[in-house]
Write a protein that holds these residues in place. Structure first.
Motif, PDB file in Angstrom:
ATOM      1  N   ILE A  85      58.500 -30.387-140.815  1.00 14.78           N
ATOM      2  CA  ILE A  85      58.187 -31.822-140.745  1.00 14.78           C
ATOM      3  C   ILE A  85      59.120 -32.520-139.757  1.00 14.78           C
ATOM      4  O   ILE A  85      58.681 -33.304-138.908  1.00 14.78           O
ATOM      5  N   VAL A  86      60.419 -32.215-139.858  1.00 17.09           N
ATOM      6  CA  VAL A  86      61.419 -32.852-138.985  1.00 17.09           C
ATOM      7  C   VAL A  86      61.154 -32.508-137.518  1.00 17.09           C
ATOM      8  O   VAL A  86      61.142 -33.392-136.651  1.00 17.09           O
ATOM      9  N   GLU A  87      60.906 -31.231-137.231  1.00 16.67           N
ATOM     10  CA  GLU A  87      60.667 -30.821-135.835  1.00 16.67           C
ATOM     11  C   GLU A  87      59.372 -31.429-135.289  1.00 16.67           C
ATOM     12  O   GLU A  87      59.316 -31.808-134.110  1.00 16.67           O
ATOM     13  N   ALA A  88      58.349 -31.522-136.123  1.00 10.75           N
ATOM     14  CA  ALA A  88      57.088 -32.138-135.681  1.00 10.75           C
ATOM     15  C   ALA A  88      57.303 -33.621-135.368  1.00 10.75           C
ATOM     16  O   ALA A  88      56.767 -34.138-134.373  1.00 10.75           O
ATOM     17  N   LEU A  89      58.093 -34.305-136.182  1.00 10.38           N
ATOM     18  CA  LEU A  89      58.406 -35.718-135.924  1.00 10.38           C
ATOM     19  C   LEU A  89      59.207 -35.879-134.628  1.00 10.38           C
ATOM     20  O   LEU A  89      58.975 -36.808-133.846  1.00 10.38           O
ATOM     21  N   LYS A  90      60.152 -34.964-134.391  1.00 10.47           N
ATOM     22  CA  LYS A  90      60.935 -35.006-133.145  1.00 10.47           C
ATOM     23  C   LYS A  90      60.017 -34.836-131.930  1.00 10.47           C
ATOM     24  O   LYS A  90      60.182 -35.528-130.915  1.00 10.47           O
ATOM     25  N   CYS A  91      59.068 -33.898-132.031  1.00 11.72           N
ATOM     26  CA  CYS A  91      58.107 -33.683-130.936  1.00 11.72           C
ATOM     27  C   CYS A  91      57.292 -34.944-130.689  1.00 11.72           C
ATOM     28  O   CYS A  91      57.087 -35.350-129.534  1.00 11.72           O
ATOM     29  N   LEU A  92      56.824 -35.564-131.756  1.00 12.24           N
ATOM     30  CA  LEU A  92      56.030 -36.793-131.622  1.00 12.24           C
ATOM     31  C   LEU A  92      56.851 -37.906-130.970  1.00 12.24           C
ATOM     32  O   LEU A  92      56.329 -38.676-130.153  1.00 12.24           O
ATOM     33  N   CYS A  93      58.136 -37.996-131.313  1.00 12.66           N
ATOM     34  CA  CYS A  93      59.009 -39.003-130.684  1.00 12.66           C
ATOM     35  C   CYS A  93      59.044 -38.808-129.174  1.00 12.66           C
ATOM     36  O   CYS A  93      58.863 -39.761-128.409  1.00 12.66           O
ATOM     37  N   ASN A  94      59.282 -37.565-128.734  1.00  8.81           N
ATOM     38  CA  ASN A  94      59.350 -37.276-127.293  1.00  8.81           C
ATOM     39  C   ASN A  94      58.022 -37.543-126.598  1.00  8.81           C
ATOM     40  O   ASN A  94      57.972 -38.158-125.531  1.00  8.81           O
ATOM     41  N   ILE A  95      56.945 -37.059-127.209  1.00  8.01           N
ATOM     42  CA  ILE A  95      55.618 -37.163-126.586  1.00  8.01           C
ATOM     43  C   ILE A  95      55.194 -38.624-126.455  1.00  8.01           C
ATOM     44  O   ILE A  95      54.715 -39.059-125.407  1.00  8.01           O
ATOM     45  N   ILE A  96      55.389 -39.397-127.511  1.00  7.14           N
ATOM     46  CA  ILE A  96      54.966 -40.805-127.480  1.00  7.14           C
ATOM     47  C   ILE A  96      55.849 -41.615-126.530  1.00  7.14           C
ATOM     48  O   ILE A  96      55.356 -42.490-125.812  1.00  7.14           O
ATOM     49  N   PHE A  97      57.128 -41.300-126.479  1.00  8.06           N
ATOM     50  CA  PHE A  97      58.020 -42.017-125.561  1.00  8.06           C
ATOM     51  C   PHE A  97      57.651 -41.742-124.099  1.00  8.06           C
ATOM     52  O   PHE A  97      57.710 -42.638-123.254  1.00  8.06           O
ATOM     53  N   ASN A  98      57.246 -40.506-123.800  1.00 11.41           N
ATOM     54  CA  ASN A  98      57.028 -40.093-122.410  1.00 11.41           C
ATOM     55  C   ASN A  98      55.578 -40.164-121.931  1.00 11.41           C
ATOM     56  O   ASN A  98      55.325 -39.915-120.748  1.00 11.41           O
ATOM     57  N   SER A  99      54.635 -40.469-122.817  1.00 10.96           N
ATOM     58  CA  SER A  99      53.219 -40.426-122.417  1.00 10.96           C
ATOM     59  C   SER A  99      52.467 -41.690-122.831  1.00 10.96           C
ATOM     60  O   SER A  99      52.369 -41.988-124.027  1.00 10.96           O
ATOM     61  N   THR A 100      51.904 -42.390-121.856  1.00 12.12           N
ATOM     62  CA  THR A 100      51.095 -43.580-122.173  1.00 12.12           C
ATOM     63  C   THR A 100      49.798 -43.176-122.870  1.00 12.12           C
ATOM     64  O   THR A 100      49.273 -43.932-123.688  1.00 12.12           O
ATOM     65  N   VAL A 101      49.280 -41.979-122.551  1.00 12.95           N
ATOM     66  CA  VAL A 101      48.066 -41.480-123.228  1.00 12.95           C
ATOM     67  C   VAL A 101      48.352 -41.288-124.721  1.00 12.95           C
ATOM     68  O   VAL A 101      47.553 -41.682-125.579  1.00 12.95           O
ATOM     69  N   ALA A 102      49.498 -40.683-125.027  1.00 10.33           N
ATOM     70  CA  ALA A 102      49.887 -40.482-126.427  1.00 10.33           C
ATOM     71  C   ALA A 102      50.093 -41.813-127.141  1.00 10.33           C
ATOM     72  O   ALA A 102      49.774 -41.951-128.322  1.00 10.33           O
ATOM     73  N   GLN A 103      50.606 -42.788-126.423  1.00  9.08           N
ATOM     74  CA  GLN A 103      50.792 -44.121-127.009  1.00  9.08           C
ATOM     75  C   GLN A 103      49.450 -44.741-127.399  1.00  9.08           C
ATOM     76  O   GLN A 103      49.316 -45.339-128.472  1.00  9.08           O
TER      77      GLN A 103
END
Length: 234
Positions: free
Chosen positions: A70-88
């Motif tokens: 759960i923690v690692e998946a949340l960390k991945c989501l943090c990086n992806i959403i911060f770096n991608s407007t599509v993910a946002q």
């Protein structure tokens, strides 16, 4: 292609150790914006949401062995959403803010969930920073001020003397590093959510802000594990 293959593995029912290793690799790769293009699809986001236990309201946090996933998946989501407007944009479509508030509720009165809380709060901070729509949703629909204030109260282990007055304990030991980090993330998210709250109209809003002010006062009287962390907390 490497990211795609990692997500294909994660989509399958693999061992916890394999899931953690794959997510750690994806987290490192997701720091590179160019790598994120194939990752930011609805299917792939939903794979990460499932691993972060964000996909269902009913599924409780019972298996401690799953917490590192759960923690690692949340960390991945943090990086992806911060770096991608599509993910946002996908986070809006998938109603990620509501899922994160629900996960915070699941963390209440649970042991060993500080890391889950911390990265849940960090993701709420990022979403509320990047989207004014999500700020409004958190404030109006999701009772975000209440949810985040309760998360802050829990991280600071506030004890109440009166309705709007926290008990002061000058001999209390400093907060742990995890407690401090959780409190800091909750404060950052609260700042975003309350940024436009200049006018308090209802009795409930008045109560909520007085309650929050009492916790913030308590926060200023609290120390972290180091001088630097105390300064960051204040």
């Amino acid at each position: 292609k490497l990211c795609e293959e990692i997500l294909n593995i994660l989509e399958k029912d693999t061992k916890t150790s394999c899931q953690v290793a794959c997510l750690e690799a994806l987290r490192i790769l997701s720091r590179d914006k160019k790598v994120l293009v194939p990752v930011t699809t609805k299917r792939n986001m939903q794979i990460l949401l499932r691993l972060a236990k964000l996909h269902t309201v009913e599924d409780p946090l019972e298996r401690v062995s799953e917490f590192p996933v759960i923690v690692e998946a949340l960390k991945c989501l943090c990086n992806i959403i911060f770096n991608s407007t599509v993910a946002q944009k996908l986070s809006l479509e998938l109603n990620l803010a509501a899922m994160l508030c629900n996960l915070l509720e699941k963390c209440k009165d649970q042991q060993f969930v500080d890391d889950i809380k911390c990265f849940d709060l960090r993701l709420l901070f990022l979403l509320s920073l990047l989207h004014t729509d999500i700020r409004s949703q958190l404030r109006q629909e999701l009772q975000g001020v209440q949810v985040l204030t309760q998360a802050l109260e829990s991280s600071l282990s506030v004890r109440w003397k009166e309705e709007y007055k926290a008990a002061e304990d000058r001999d209390r030991p400093p907060l742990s590093l995890q407690e401090t980090d959780c409190a800091i993330e909750a404060l950052k998210a609260l700042f975003n959510v309350t940024l436009d709250s200049w006018n308090v109209h209802s009795k409930n809003e008045s109560h909520q802000f007085r309650y929050m002010a009492a916790i913030l006062r308590h926060c200023l009287l609290t120390t972290g594990p180091t001088e630097d962390k105390t300064e960051e907390l204040h």
